[in-house]
Scaffold this active site. Sequence first.
Site, PDB file in Angstrom:
ATOM      1  N   SER A  52     -19.300   7.432 -61.016  1.00 59.10           N
ATOM      2  CA  SER A  52     -18.051   7.636 -60.961  1.00 59.10           C
ATOM      3  C   SER A  52     -17.556   8.199 -62.369  1.00 59.10           C
ATOM      4  O   SER A  52     -18.305   8.315 -63.456  1.00 59.10           O
ATOM      5  CB  SER A  52     -17.188   6.167 -61.087  1.00 59.10           C
ATOM      6  N   TYR A 110     -16.154  -2.477 -63.217  1.00 53.95           N
ATOM      7  CA  TYR A 110     -16.516  -1.309 -62.515  1.00 53.95           C
ATOM      8  C   TYR A 110     -17.144  -0.158 -63.269  1.00 53.95           C
ATOM      9  O   TYR A 110     -18.179   0.246 -62.892  1.00 53.95           O
ATOM     10  CB  TYR A 110     -15.323  -0.799 -61.655  1.00 53.95           C
TER      11      TYR A 110
END
Length: 246
Positions: free
Chosen positions: A153, A166
């Site tokens: 990400s 995350y």
Amino acid sequence: MFEYQAPADLLKDKVILVTGAGSGIGRTAAITFAAHGATVVLLGRTLEKLENVYDEIEAAGYPQPALVPLNLESAQEHDYIELTNTLDQEFGRIDGILHNASILGVRTPIESYDPVIWQQVMQVNLNAPFMLTQTLMPLLQQSDDASVVFTSSSVGRQSKAYWGAYAASKFATEGLMQTLADETSGICNIRANCINPGATRTQMRSDAYPAENPQSVTAPEDIMPAYLYLMGKDSATVNGQSLDAQ
């Protein structure tokens, strides 16, 4: 890579496992891999969703997939061993893994982050890919050209406030990929890379940005060239890289 045109038979006779295959990017990747000739192993926690993807692949006349219902949050070592034994008996090898399954957790300051949720995110996003890759290594080693693709990400490269577990899990994923890539480089036919999907029209994206118009972000189908590239022979020399799908 963004304009990569995959041959129709790019993945013919390959066996590729996709985690989080029931929806979103995982679903689209599984169908796309099957459309290019792969036998896809559909892994996810919701059987009904997996069955829907299975039926869609079969209806299209693609190679018959396999179903593996597994909750990565609660899976233990014996579950991964059992999965590996089943795949060994059925296929004898694995040619690719797409570690797609992830959970967002919550977006909140570190000082108020729930430790239970933190552990859940790490379990699904980091520990599960490690355990799955480790137990499947003997089957990956049976492939002439095995590709392990982890999902990263943008916040796994440069984090932002409130992305907590995350972001941390994606930084760790990048490290896991680099370690595996360096360990396998030059000694076996396994390569490992990361892919950053970017802003994509998924439920996770909607959860992270509830005010955003879903139609304003890219559909999963539009980022598949990067996934095909990393799974196919045209990226045979690419190892230890973190690539963007957009």
